[in-house]
Design a protein around this motif. Structure first.
Motif, short mmCIF file in Angstrom:
data_model
loop_
_atom_site.label_atom_id
_atom_site.label_comp_id
_atom_site.label_asym_id
_atom_site.label_seq_id
_atom_site.Cartn_x
_atom_site.Cartn_y
_atom_site.Cartn_z
N GLY A 365 54.53 86.36 36.61
CA GLY A 365 53.88 86.68 35.03
C GLY A 365 51.38 86.89 35.03
O GLY A 365 51.58 87.30 34.19
N VAL A 366 51.18 87.07 36.29
CA VAL A 366 49.77 86.81 36.25
C VAL A 366 49.11 87.70 37.51
O VAL A 366 49.86 88.31 38.67
CB VAL A 366 49.19 85.49 36.29
CG1 VAL A 366 49.43 84.61 35.14
CG2 VAL A 366 49.46 84.77 37.56
N ALA A 367 48.25 88.06 37.61
CA ALA A 367 47.43 88.90 38.64
C ALA A 367 45.84 88.64 39.15
O ALA A 367 45.40 87.75 38.62
CB ALA A 367 47.50 90.24 38.62
N ALA A 368 45.94 88.52 40.19
CA ALA A 368 44.56 88.37 40.48
C ALA A 368 43.29 88.89 39.68
O ALA A 368 43.16 89.91 39.30
CB ALA A 368 43.72 88.55 42.24
N GLY A 369 42.18 87.56 40.29
CA GLY A 369 41.39 87.93 38.85
C GLY A 369 41.46 87.76 36.99
O GLY A 369 40.60 87.21 36.58
N GLN A 370 42.65 86.92 36.88
CA GLN A 370 43.03 86.34 35.75
C GLN A 370 42.42 85.50 35.01
O GLN A 370 42.89 84.61 35.99
CB GLN A 370 44.79 86.93 35.74
CG GLN A 370 45.30 86.90 33.92
CD GLN A 370 46.31 87.62 33.98
OE1 GLN A 370 47.22 88.00 34.55
NE2 GLN A 370 47.10 86.73 32.67
N GLU A 371 42.30 85.53 33.93
CA GLU A 371 41.84 84.25 33.35
C GLU A 371 43.23 83.41 33.02
O GLU A 371 43.53 84.03 32.41
CB GLU A 371 40.62 84.00 31.93
CG GLU A 371 39.66 82.88 32.03
CD GLU A 371 38.91 82.92 33.69
OE1 GLU A 371 38.78 81.10 33.00
OE2 GLU A 371 38.83 83.09 34.53
N ILE A 372 43.20 82.15 33.41
CA ILE A 372 44.51 81.56 32.89
C ILE A 372 43.69 80.48 31.59
O ILE A 372 43.28 79.99 31.88
CB ILE A 372 44.50 80.13 34.50
CG1 ILE A 372 45.01 80.80 35.46
CG2 ILE A 372 46.00 79.29 33.45
CD1 ILE A 372 46.48 82.06 34.83
N THR A 373 44.29 80.84 30.59
CA THR A 373 43.50 80.30 29.63
C THR A 373 44.66 79.09 28.86
O THR A 373 46.05 78.72 29.37
CB THR A 373 43.48 81.19 28.33
OG1 THR A 373 44.99 81.73 28.12
CG2 THR A 373 42.86 82.77 28.92
N PRO A 374 44.16 78.57 27.73
CA PRO A 374 45.37 77.20 27.54
C PRO A 374 46.11 77.63 26.13
O PRO A 374 46.67 77.22 25.60
CB PRO A 374 43.91 76.21 26.80
CG PRO A 374 42.82 77.36 26.48
CD PRO A 374 42.67 78.12 27.27
N HIS A 375 45.39 78.98 26.01
CA HIS A 375 46.56 79.26 25.32
C HIS A 375 48.61 79.49 24.93
O HIS A 375 48.97 79.94 24.32
CB HIS A 375 46.34 80.70 24.66
CG HIS A 375 45.01 81.16 24.08
ND1 HIS A 375 44.24 80.26 22.68
CD2 HIS A 375 43.70 81.49 24.53
CE1 HIS A 375 43.34 80.36 23.31
NE2 HIS A 375 42.63 81.09 23.66
N TYR A 376 48.99 79.17 26.19
CA TYR A 376 50.02 79.88 26.71
C TYR A 376 50.83 78.87 27.82
O TYR A 376 49.95 78.04 27.89
CB TYR A 376 50.22 81.20 26.77
CG TYR A 376 49.79 82.44 26.26
CD1 TYR A 376 50.02 82.46 24.65
CD2 TYR A 376 48.42 82.82 26.55
CE1 TYR A 376 49.35 83.42 23.60
CE2 TYR A 376 47.86 83.86 25.82
CZ TYR A 376 48.60 84.00 24.14
OH TYR A 376 47.81 85.34 23.47
#
Length: 648
Positions: A365-376
Motif C-alpha cells: 500500500g506504500v511507495a518509496a518516498g512516502q511518509e508513514i504517518t500515525p493516522h492509519y
C-alpha cells in the motif's frame, strides 16, 4: 454491468481492487484524506476525490462524503475494501439508496452480524457452535476476554485475569470501542489462551449457491491482530475441517448472505470449535486463499454484485500451501511500538506475482518516498508465498522477506523471518499465544547477530569512503588508500538494538586491514555496493544511505545503522523522571493525577497511534509531579508528557 468502481478505502486494499478492475476493463475512482493526497492508490486510480482532513472520523468514516464522491466522479458502484465502513449496514444502504451498486452483502446481513452478541445468538439458533457471552463473569470463568460487540481488528479487546481489574478494563474497552466503532457495547467471553484462530472463506451468490472456499489458520497474532496467516489450516482432522465448512455455510445461509465473507472460529485443544464472528467483507488475508484456489476473489465479488452466478455448485479444489506475512511499521522489541517516518524503499529481490500467481506475491500500500504517518494502520505490505507444501512455502516466504530491501522506519521483518523458521511453527504447534510464548526467540532487537552487524558496519564504512573518494580529486585511487602507514580510518555506527560499533580500517599496498576482520579482503567498493572476501568466500553488500541512516542488505540479512559523528556534540541531559512521547499520536486518556504516588510500570496515560493504544508507564517508583498531557491532545515524537520524581 459495472463501468466505474469507487473504492471507499485506501492503501493496499484499494490498490488490490484496482488491479482486478484494470484486468476487467472497469474504470476506477479513489477517495483520499489530505495525508494520502499523493498515495499510490490515488495515483493509480483513473479519478480521485478529496476527503478534507486527516483523521478517519473526518474522512474515510464519512459515509455521506463517500457517496457524494461516487456520484460526482460518475462511479456506478462502491467497493468498501476492509476496515473503515466495510461492515457498516447504514453505509451499504446509503450506497443503494443513491442508486449505486454495492459490492458486498445485503445491508440486512451486515446488520445481523454487526453485533457480536446478537450474531452469537443468531448462530446458536441456527445450530452453529458458539462460545457464549458471559453476563457476569465469576472466578471460575477466568481468564476472560473483553470484546467490542460492534468491532474487529483487535480494537476494544482486553484479556482480564482477575475480577479486581475487570471494571477498569471494561471501562477502557468501552471508551476505545465507542471511538473506533461508534458503539460502546462490550461483552465478555471465556479466553482460551492456547486456542487456534481458524476461519472459513465464504462466497455466495443471489441464486442460492454458497461456497466454502477452504480454510485458513490465523493464530499468530499480536494485540489480537493477525501477523501470519496460512491456507489451508494445518493439522485439522478431516471431520473437524468438514464441520467447520458446514458451520460456515450454515451461518451464511441463516442470514441470506451474498458476496465474499469469512466465518471465524476458535478451535480448542480438544478439537471442538466455536463460532466467534462473521466478517461481512473481504479479509486482509484473502491472498492465501486465492493462491491455493486459483480464484480472483475480487473478480467474483464484482460478478456477484452484477447478479451473476458463481461458476459451479462447488469451488475448485485447493492445491499446495500459501502463507502470508503482514509487514508492519513497528518495533516488536519495544512492545510493538509503531514507527513513523519516510519510507525510502520497499521492494522484493526479484520478480513477484500479482493476483493468484504461484511463487511470491507482494500486496503493498506504500511507495518509496512516502511518509508513514500515525493516522492509519501500521501495515505497510503483505508478502505471500505459495509452494507445493507447507515447509516449502515457509522457506520461500522467509527467504523473500530476508532478501527484501526495506529502508525506512523500523519494521517487524526480523520477527516474521524468525517465526517462519521457528521449530514450533514448522511443526504447526500454533495457537493465539504463540508470539508471546516464544517472545524471547522472536522479538529480540534487530542487530542481535554481532557478526552480521560488524560486517554490515564495515561495508557501510567502505561505501562511505567510496562516496567521498568519488567526489574528491583522486577518484582513480581505491577508497581510503594510503601510500605510507597511517592512522586507521575511524567510523562509528549505532545498531537498531542501541549498541554502538566502531570501524577501524586501513587501505594500503597490502590491501584492507580492518580491526576485528582478520583475513577479510576488499574486492570492490562503490557508494552502492561493497564486495568482501573472507578466505575463499566472497560476499556482496548493497548499501544505501539516507541522511545519517545507512541500510546494508547482505546475503546474511539486512542491517539498519545510524552513522554517528566522529566527535559527538554534547547531548542535552534529560531529567531521568521525564516521560517523552515514544511516537507521534493522540492522548486518549490519563490514568493518574499530579501528586499521585506511582509505582514502576504503572500506566500514567494512553496514546493512540496507527489504530492502536499504547501505554505510557512510570519509569520508577515516585510521585507524579507534572502531567502535561490532556485527552485529545496531538503530540509529536519526544514531546514531554509527564515527570515522575523519584526519592533521593
Amino acid at each position: 454491468m459495472i463501468t466505474n468502481l469507487l473504492v471507499a478505502n485506501r492503501g493496499e486494499i484499494a490498490r488490490r481492487v484496482f488491479r482486478t478492475c484494470r484486468a476487467l476493463g472497469i474504470a476506477t475512482t479513489a477517495v483520499h484524506s489530505d495525508p494520502d493526497a499523493d498515495a499510490p492508490h490515488v495515483r493509480e486510480a483513473d479519478a480521485a476525490v478529496r476527503l478534507p482532513g486527516a483523521a478517519p472520523a473526518d474522512t474515510y468514516l464519512r459515509a455521506d462524503l463517500i457517496v457524494r464522491a461516487a456520484l460526482e466522479a460518475g462511479a456506478d458502484a462502491v467497493h468498501p475494501g476492509y476496515g473503515f465502513l466495510s461492515e457498516n449496514a447504514e453505509f451499504a444502504q446509503a450506497v443503494l439508496d443513491a442508486g449505486l451498486v454495492w459490492v458486498g452483502p445485503p445491508p440486512a446481513a451486515i446488520a445481523a452480524m454487526g453485533s457480536k452478541t446478537a450474531a452469537k445468538r443468531l448462530m446458536a439458533a441456527a445450530g452453529v457452535p458458539v462460545l457464549g457471552a458471559l453476563e457476569a463473569p465469576t472466578e471460575a470463568d477466568l481468564p476472560v476476554l473483553v470484546k467490542a460487540a460492534a468491532g474487529g481488528g483487535g480494537r476494544g479487546m482486553r484479556v482480564v485475569r482477575t475480577l479486581a481489574e475487570l471494571p477498569d478494563q471494561l471501562a477502557a474497552a468501552r471508551a476505545e470501542a465507542a471511538k473506533a466503532f461508534g458503539s460502546d457495547e462490550v461483552f465478555c467471553e471465556r479466553y482460551l489462551p492456547t486456542g487456534r484462530h481458524v476461519e472459513v472463506q465464504l462466497l455466495a451468490d443471489a441464486h442460492g449457491t454458497v461456497w466454502a472456499v477452504g480454510d485458513r489458520d490465523c493464530s499468530l497474532q499480536r494485540r489480537h491482530q493477525k501477523v501470519i496467516e496460512e491456507a489451508p489450516a494445518p493439522g485439522l482432522p478431516e471431520a473437524v475441517r468438514a464441520g467447520l465448512h458446514a458451520a460456515a455455510v450454515s451461518a451464511a445461509r441463516a442470514i441470506g448472505y451474498t458476496g465474499a465473507g469469512t466465518a471465524e472460529f476458535l478451535l480448542a485443544e480438544d478439537g471442538r470449535f466455536h463460532f466467534l464472528e462473521m466478517n461481512t467483507r473481504l479479509q486482509v488475508e484473502h491472498p492465501v486463499t486465492e493462491a491455493v484456489s486459483g480464484l480472483d476473489l475480487v473478480a467474483l465479488q464484482l460478478a456477484v454484485a452484477e447478479g451473476e452466478s458463481l461458476p459451479g455448485p462447488v469451488p475448485p479444489p485447493s492445491t499446495g500451501w500459501a502463507i502470508e506475512a503482514r509487514l508492519y511499521a513497528e518495533d516488536p522489541a519495544k512492545d510493538w511500538q509503531p514507527a513513523t517516518g519516510t519510507l525510502h524503499r520497499l521492494e522484493l529481490d526479484g520478480p513477484h506475482q500479482e493476483f493468484t500467481g504461484r511463487g511470491v506475491r507482494l500486496d503493498c500500500g506504500v511507495a518509496a518516498g512516502q511518509e508513514i504517518t500515525p493516522h492509519y494502520d501500521a501495515m505497510l505490505a503483505k508478502v505471500i508465498a505459495w509452494a507445493p507444501n507447507r515447509a516449502a512455502a515457509a522457506r520461500l516466504l522467509a527467504d523473500a522477506l530476508t532478501r527484501a530491501r526495506i529502508h525506512g522506519p523500523a519494521t517487524n521483518r526480523e520477527l516474521l523471518v524468525r517465526a517462519l523458521r521457528h521449530p514450533a511453527f514448522l511443526a504447526a504447534r500454533l495457537h493465539t499465544g504463540f508470539l508471546t510464548e516464544h517472545a524471547d526467540d522472536l522479538a529480540a532487537p534487530d542487530g542481535g547477530d554481532p557478526a552480521r552487524t560488524a560486517r554490515a558496519a564495515l561495508a557501510a564504512a567502505l561505501a562511505d569512503a567510496a562516496a567521498r573518494r568519488r567526489t574528491g580529486p583522486h577518484g582513480a585511487l581505491p577508497p581510503g588508500w594510503r601510500n605510507l602507514p597511517s592512522q586507521p580510518q575511524l567510523k562509528r555506527y549505532r545498531a537498531e538494538d542501541g549498541t554502538e560499533r566502531e570501524v577501524r580500517y586501513r587501505l594500503n599496498r597490502d590491501g584492507l586491514r580492518a580491526d576485528g576482520h582478520p583475513g577479510t579482503e576488499l574486492v570492490d567498493a562503490t557508494p552502492e555496493q561493497v564486495v568482501l572476501r573472507e578466505g575463499a568466500v566472497r560476499r556482496g553488500y548493497r548499501v544505501a544511505r539516507h541522511g545519517d541512516r545507512v541500510f546494508v542488505d547482505g546475503p546474511d540479512g539486512a542491517t539498519a545503522l545510524t552513522a554517528l559523528p566522529r566527535f559527538p556534540d554534547p547531548v542535552a541531559r534529560t531529567d531521568p523522571g521525564a516521560l517523552l512521547a515514544p511516537m507521534p499520536g493522540t492522548v486518549v486518556r490519563t490514568a493518574a493525577a499530579v501528586g499521585d504516588t506511582v509505582t514502576a510500570g504503572q500506566p500514567l496515560l494512553f496514546l493512540e497511534a496507527m489504530k492502536m493504544e499504547h501505554r505510557v508507564t512510570a519509569p520508577a517508583d515516585g510521585v507524579l509531579v507534572e502531567l502535561r498531557a490532556t485527552p485529545g491532545q496531538q503530540v509529536e515524537l519526544g514531546t514531554l508528557l509527564a515527570v515522575v520524581q523519584t526519592p533521593a
